[in-house]
Design a protein around this motif. Sequence first.
Motif, PDB file in Angstrom:
ATOM      1  N   VAL A 240     -10.744   0.936   7.882  1.00 54.61           N
ATOM      2  CA  VAL A 240     -10.671   1.554   6.550  1.00 54.61           C
ATOM      3  C   VAL A 240      -9.612   0.802   5.733  1.00 54.61           C
ATOM      4  O   VAL A 240      -8.466   0.685   6.161  1.00 54.61           O
TER       5      VAL A 240
ATOM      6  N   ASP B 181      -2.525  -2.165  14.306  1.00 46.86           N
ATOM      7  CA  ASP B 181      -2.238  -2.943  13.100  1.00 46.86           C
ATOM      8  C   ASP B 181      -1.633  -4.268  13.554  1.00 46.86           C
ATOM      9  O   ASP B 181      -0.990  -4.334  14.605  1.00 46.86           O
TER      10      ASP B 181
ATOM     11  N   TYR C  60       0.853  -1.205   0.000  1.00 50.70           N
ATOM     12  CA  TYR C  60       0.000   0.000   0.000  1.00 50.70           C
ATOM     13  C   TYR C  60       0.882   1.246   0.000  1.00 50.70           C
ATOM     14  O   TYR C  60       0.651   2.200  -0.738  1.00 50.70           O
TER      15      TYR C  60
HETATM   16  C1  SAM Z   1      -4.422  -1.408   2.888  1.00 50.52           C
HETATM   17  S1  SAM Z   1      -3.813  -0.987   4.481  1.00 50.52           S
HETATM   18  C2  SAM Z   1      -4.946   0.329   4.890  1.00 50.52           C
HETATM   19  C3  SAM Z   1      -4.299   1.452   5.619  1.00 50.52           C
HETATM   20  C4  SAM Z   1      -5.251   2.577   6.018  1.00 50.52           C
HETATM   21  N1  SAM Z   1      -6.280   2.117   6.939  1.00 50.52           N
HETATM   22  C5  SAM Z   1      -5.896   3.218   4.812  1.00 50.52           C
HETATM   23  O1  SAM Z   1      -7.041   2.888   4.501  1.00 50.52           O
HETATM   24  O2  SAM Z   1      -5.262   4.029   4.157  1.00 50.52           O
HETATM   25  C6  SAM Z   1      -4.462  -2.327   5.471  1.00 50.52           C
HETATM   26  C7  SAM Z   1      -3.756  -2.513   6.801  1.00 50.52           C
HETATM   27  O3  SAM Z   1      -4.524  -3.433   7.589  1.00 50.52           O
HETATM   28  C8  SAM Z   1      -3.629  -4.257   8.310  1.00 50.52           C
HETATM   29  N2  SAM Z   1      -4.354  -5.469   8.691  1.00 50.52           N
HETATM   30  C9  SAM Z   1      -4.750  -6.486   7.886  1.00 50.52           C
HETATM   31  N3  SAM Z   1      -5.413  -7.419   8.585  1.00 50.52           N
HETATM   32  C10 SAM Z   1      -5.430  -6.988   9.869  1.00 50.52           C
HETATM   33  C11 SAM Z   1      -5.948  -7.529  11.075  1.00 50.52           C
HETATM   34  N4  SAM Z   1      -6.576  -8.715  11.077  1.00 50.52           N
HETATM   35  N5  SAM Z   1      -5.788  -6.826  12.219  1.00 50.52           N
HETATM   36  C12 SAM Z   1      -5.145  -5.632  12.214  1.00 50.52           C
HETATM   37  N6  SAM Z   1      -4.619  -5.073  11.110  1.00 50.52           N
HETATM   38  C13 SAM Z   1      -4.758  -5.738   9.946  1.00 50.52           C
HETATM   39  C14 SAM Z   1      -2.468  -4.478   7.353  1.00 50.52           C
HETATM   40  O4  SAM Z   1      -1.294  -4.843   8.036  1.00 50.52           O
HETATM   41  C15 SAM Z   1      -2.364  -3.108   6.688  1.00 50.52           C
HETATM   42  O5  SAM Z   1      -1.444  -2.290   7.355  1.00 50.52           O
END
Ligand code: SAM
Length: 259
Positions: free
Chosen positions: A145, A92, A8
Amino acid sequence: MPSTARVYDAILGGRDNFKADREAAGVFARHLPQIGECVRENRHALVRGVRYLVGEAGIDQILDIGCGLPSAPNTHEAAQEIDPGARVVYVDNDPMVLSHGRALLAVDNSTTVVTADARDPEGVLGHPGVRSFLDLERPVAVMIVGMVMQISDHEHPEEIIAALMEPLAPGSHLFLTGWPDTGEPAQRRLSKASMETLGNGWIRPVERLREHFVGLEMVPPGLEYIARWFPGEPDGPVPAVEELEPYQRTQMAGIAKKA
Ligand SMILES: C[S@@+](CC[C@H](N)C(=O)[O-])C[C@H]1O[C@@H](n2cnc3c(N)ncnc32)[C@H](O)[C@@H]1O
């Protein structure tokens, strides 16, 4: 191996990524050339949502789950621009986010970052970093998000979200963005790129996305394509669905309130 947070970041043009992440970003671009616009639209929606939550809903505590690597403006910056006293806990499950977040937040007493997994809602809400920072007796905004598409159907995202919202005070809000499946080929291509590189990235029928908000009152305009989503009063003309480019039909956003 590529990680979601770093891929990302690579798509956003950040510097916190490795070769494998940049290669994965290239796979996304091959499947969906406008992937950069998609991600930027998601970040703009994130800021609009935070401004609504703090400025209009009067929320001053935010739990941003799946926050990703820092990318300006970050949630706490958007929130504290409106209410300097707003408190933000970033969550995260990728430990790299913690180390980068700590560096960014070294001088900020209103914001913290913890490592926890959304699939363990009790672990998130019971985390000492969350407990010591937020008052769960008062309304909290939970942000999921750009993350729920990484939770598979058999992990029951709607149950995870319900378990996160259930202990929270009335007046709490959920702010979520997800990937719809309406038969649009761009949606399929986005999901395929994500599955190929990260092993997750589920698109879902809009009715399934609505289930993520069950028991909560949707804030107008409800669950909408991000380019058409302006919580509260729109701050510009809202394009018709038919006017959207195919890539603009790959993400939806919604905010809902707990009565
Ligand atoms: C695509 S990024 C989105 C970042 C930000 N929220 C945005 O929308 O710009 C998704 C994030 O979710 C985290 N993630 C994925 N599965 C997760 C989980 N089960 N618990 C916590 N974080 C998670 C990933 O590590 C990643 O950093």
